[in-house]
Structures are given as structure tokens and as C-alpha cells.
Design a protein around this motif. Structure first.
Motif, short mmCIF file in Angstrom:
data_model
loop_
_atom_site.label_atom_id
_atom_site.label_comp_id
_atom_site.label_asym_id
_atom_site.label_seq_id
_atom_site.Cartn_x
_atom_site.Cartn_y
_atom_site.Cartn_z
N UNK A 65 0.71 -1.24 -0.14
CA UNK A 65 0.05 -0.18 -0.14
C UNK A 65 0.73 1.17 -0.01
N UNK A 66 2.16 1.29 0.41
CA UNK A 66 2.91 2.38 0.48
C UNK A 66 3.12 2.63 -0.99
N UNK A 67 3.60 1.65 -1.79
CA UNK A 67 3.87 1.89 -3.28
C UNK A 67 2.50 2.22 -3.74
N UNK A 68 1.50 1.83 -3.49
CA UNK A 68 0.23 2.13 -4.25
C UNK A 68 0.01 3.87 -3.82
N UNK A 69 0.05 4.13 -2.59
CA UNK A 69 -0.04 5.52 -2.49
C UNK A 69 0.93 6.51 -3.06
N UNK A 70 2.21 5.91 -3.33
CA UNK A 70 3.04 6.85 -4.00
C UNK A 70 2.55 7.00 -5.64
N UNK A 71 2.23 5.77 -6.02
CA UNK A 71 1.67 5.63 -7.34
C UNK A 71 0.50 6.56 -7.91
N UNK A 72 -0.41 6.55 -6.97
CA UNK A 72 -1.47 7.51 -6.95
C UNK A 72 -1.19 8.96 -7.02
N UNK A 73 -0.20 9.39 -5.95
CA UNK A 73 0.33 10.71 -6.14
C UNK A 73 0.93 10.93 -7.29
N UNK A 74 1.47 10.04 -7.94
CA UNK A 74 2.44 10.27 -9.10
C UNK A 74 1.49 10.15 -10.31
N UNK A 75 0.31 10.07 -9.87
CA UNK A 75 -0.92 9.97 -11.31
C UNK A 75 -1.52 8.74 -11.70
N UNK A 76 -1.53 7.95 -10.73
CA UNK A 76 -2.49 6.72 -11.21
C UNK A 76 -3.85 7.02 -10.56
N UNK A 77 -4.93 6.72 -11.85
CA UNK A 77 -6.08 7.19 -11.58
C UNK A 77 -7.13 6.48 -10.76
N UNK A 78 -6.80 6.25 -9.51
CA UNK A 78 -7.69 5.28 -8.40
C UNK A 78 -9.02 6.12 -8.36
N UNK A 79 -10.11 5.50 -8.54
CA UNK A 79 -11.45 6.21 -8.09
C UNK A 79 -11.63 6.05 -6.61
N UNK A 80 -10.99 4.86 -6.24
CA UNK A 80 -11.16 4.38 -4.69
C UNK A 80 -9.92 3.50 -4.41
N UNK A 81 -9.58 3.70 -2.82
CA UNK A 81 -8.53 2.78 -2.46
C UNK A 81 -9.34 2.05 -1.22
N UNK A 82 -8.75 0.83 -1.25
CA UNK A 82 -9.05 -0.13 -0.14
C UNK A 82 -7.80 -0.61 0.30
N UNK A 83 -7.16 0.21 1.21
CA UNK A 83 -5.86 -0.06 1.96
C UNK A 83 -5.89 -0.98 3.05
N UNK A 84 -4.61 -1.14 3.66
CA UNK A 84 -4.76 -2.02 4.84
C UNK A 84 -3.94 -1.07 6.14
N UNK A 85 -3.63 0.17 5.75
CA UNK A 85 -3.17 1.12 6.83
C UNK A 85 -3.71 2.66 6.55
N UNK A 86 -3.82 3.28 7.58
CA UNK A 86 -4.41 4.42 7.61
C UNK A 86 -3.44 5.62 7.03
N UNK A 87 -2.15 5.18 7.37
CA UNK A 87 -1.16 6.27 6.93
C UNK A 87 -1.09 6.54 5.22
#
Length: 332
Positions: A65-87
Motif C-alpha cells: 500500500x505504501x507503493x500504491x499510495x506513491x503511485x496515486x500521488x504520481x498520477x495513477x487514476x484510482x477512483x477508490x482505495x481499499x488499503x490496509x493502513x491509515x497512513x
């Protein structure tokens, strides 16, 4: 008149075609949730179409999920996130204002539709007699879990072990630091996410104990019944919440806000909670909870808030640059 009627008919057809157009939704999720959402998505899509007539196609992206969050900040067009950590959800607000400031208040249970905890999976017969966290610092026991720098799953493992060590040593931070340093030193390979660690343990047959979410340990035991893996529930573990959020900035631009919210609402519905519980996640829906209570061993769960002062403080003390994790994560 015929020409006018023809134009009207064409406009009606175009309007109807627009209404029937499939809406795509991208759910960016954690590494080991592939099979879970492969089950959830078609049920939600069918339910949504029955209620609205709209066809939905849900696409998935899975990684730590930390990698996923970075990808979204870099432009991955997520409509929703279903993560396993609040941070990893909070950073989407803090660094990009991609989710709302009050995202945890927009859905029940702090925007966590289900929860789990770090638990152990050992090989047939439990040859190393692993029973609790204290066994994981023995010289003859190799633990397998992902890198806490890239995986929310692993951060829960790290914090659960740290909480155990604090409790065993009456709050002595130096001894807790030494405990997790030894634990990390006993990990033969650090994968970037939970699924990689599962592959290391199951397929590559490296290590004596896999530490991952309870839901994952049960799923592996079920899938690889021929290998005889055994579940071990430690005496105490850490509440692992699975936060969800609409990525507002993306959903607003794509016009998917309503569908995105409906998708996350479905995770709280009886049908959604049923699928979650079938996959060994602990749920909140009273009826589903009662139905599946026998499959969840009782144990004492501590929380990030009670032991570490919340995720923000835990991040500052443990995971920020120069924090305790950096101090004990020698030569990694």
C-alpha cells in the motif's frame, strides 16, 4: 416533420447509448487482496445494475500500500482505495489533497469495513514449536514477512511485535528496540509486499513461520491443504484496520463519485460482509459476525492508539526517516 422526428429519434438513441455506457471504476488495493476483490466485484456490479440499470466494470491494482499510495500521488487514476493502513490513505490528503480531510468520518468504523490482525502460519507439525512472538527471536527460527518500508502488512507485524516486547519488558524501550532488531535480523528475505512473502514461504519454501494477516494465513492453509500448514494465533496481536476512501479529486474529474461511494458502501452491506467473512476477515455486521464467530479464535488485541498514540505518532517515532525502524533495520 419527418426530418424533425428523425433527428429526435437519433438524439434519443444517443441519449440511451450514453446511459447504457459501461462505467469503469479503478480500485487500488493492497497486495494480498486479489482473490478477495475478484469475488466482491461481480457481486457488487450485479447488485448495482439491478438497482440502477448501469453496467459497471471494476478494475484492480494490487501492490504494497505504501507503493500504491506513491503511485496515486504520481498520477495513477484510482477512483477508490481499499488499503490496509491509515497512513497510506492519509498521505493522499496530506500531499495531494486527493481525498477529503474527513475521509475517516465518511464511512462507519473509521472507514474500516473489516479488520484482521498479524498471525502466524507454520509448516506441518510446527517443527520449531512456534507459539508466540517470543519464539521469533530464537536463533533457530526464520520469520518471513515483507519490508516494513514498503508494506502496510509488515508495519502491522513490526508494531505488533514491538507492542508485545514493550509489554513483556514493562515498557522498556531499549529492550523493545533490541527485540525487533533481532526479529528483523531473523528474516531471510524482505519482499516488497505480502503476496511476495507468501510466495517466498509457500513456493520457495524459505523460512519457518510466515507472519501476515490472519485472513491470509487461513486462505493459504485452505488453498495449500496438501502442504499441511498450521495456524498459530499469538497470545496478543494488533488490531489491523482496512481503511477505504473515495479518491475525490479523481472521481470528481471522471464523474464516478456516486458509483465509487456505492462500491465502498457495499463492503458494509450484509452481502459484502458475507464475502469478507468467507475469506476470513473479521467483520462488523451483527448477523454475519454471529454466523462466522466460530472461525475466529479469541485473543487480546491492542490498538495503535493505545500503545503508540495513533498512526501519526507511530509514523513519526518508528517509520519516519531516522526513526526506530531505521535504527534497527541494519544492513537492509
Amino acid at each position: 416533420m419527418k426530418r424533425l422526428l428523425s433527428v429526435a429519434a437519433v438524439l434519443a438513441l444517443l441519449s440511451g447509448g450514453a446511459q447504457a455506457q459501461t462505467v469503469e471504476l479503478l480500485n487500488v488495493s493492497y497486495d494480498i487482496a486479489r482473490e478477495l476483490f475478484a469475488q466482491i466485484n461481480p457481486v457488487f456490479a450485479a447488485d448495482y445494475k439491478a438497482k440502477t440499470g448501469q453496467t459497471i466494470e471494476i478494475k484492480q491494482s494490487h501492490a504494497g500500500t505504501s507503493r500504491q499510495a506513491r503511485s496515486i500521488l504520481e498520477g495513477l487514476q484510482a477512483d477508490v482505495v481499499t488499503f490496509n493502513q491509515v497512513l497510506d490513505v492519509q498521505i493522499l490528503h496530506d500531499r495531494g489533497k486527493l481525498v477529503a480531510a474527513d475521509w475517516q468520518k465518511r464511512f462507519p468504523n473509521n472507514a474500516s469495513p473489516y479488520y484482521s490482525l498479524p498471525a502466524f502460519l507454520v509448516r506441518k507439525g510446527n517443527p520449531k514449536n512456534v507459539k508466540d512472538w517470543s519464539d521469533l527471536v530464537r536463533k533457530d527460527v526464520q520469520s518471513v514477512f515483507p519490508n516494513p518500508k514498503t508494506s502496510g502488512n509488515a508495519r502491522y507485524t513490526y508494531l505488533a511485535a514491538y507492542a508485545f516486547a514493550l509489554e513483556q519488558n514493562k515498557g522498556d524501550v531499549a529492550k523493545a528496540n533490541a527485540f525487533v532488531k533481532t526479529l528483523l535480523g531473523n528474516v531471510p528475505v524482505f519482499d516488497t509486499g505480502g503476496r511476495g512473502s507468501t510466495t517466498t514461504f509457500v513456493d520457495r519454501e524459505i523460512g519457518d513461520v510466515l507472519i501476515t494477516f490472519e485472513a491470509e494465513t487461513n486462505g493459504i492453509k485452505r488453498e495449500y491443504g496438501d502442504k499441511g500448514f498450521e495456524l498459530v494465533t499469538p497470545s496478543v496481536s494488533l488490531l489491523a484496520e482496512f481503511p477505504v476512501a473515495v479518491v475525490d479529486k479523481v472521481a470528481e474529474r471522471k464523474g464516478t463519485q456516486a458509483v465509487a461511494k456505492a462500491y465502498l458502501d457495499f463492503l458494509y452491506s450484509e452481502a459484502g460482509q458475507e464475502i469478507l467473512a468467507q475469506n476470513y476477515n473479521r467483520v462488523h455486521h451483527p448477523k454475519v459476525l454471529e454466523k462466522y464467530k466460530a472461525q475466529f479464535p479469541a485473543l487480546r488485541l491492542v490498538t495503535i492508539e493505545a500503545v503508540f498514540g495513533g498512526w501519526e505518532q507511530a509514523n513519526k517515532v518508528h517509520f519516519a526517516e531516522g526513526g526506530i525502524l531505521d535504527q534497527v533495520f541494519v544492513n537492509r
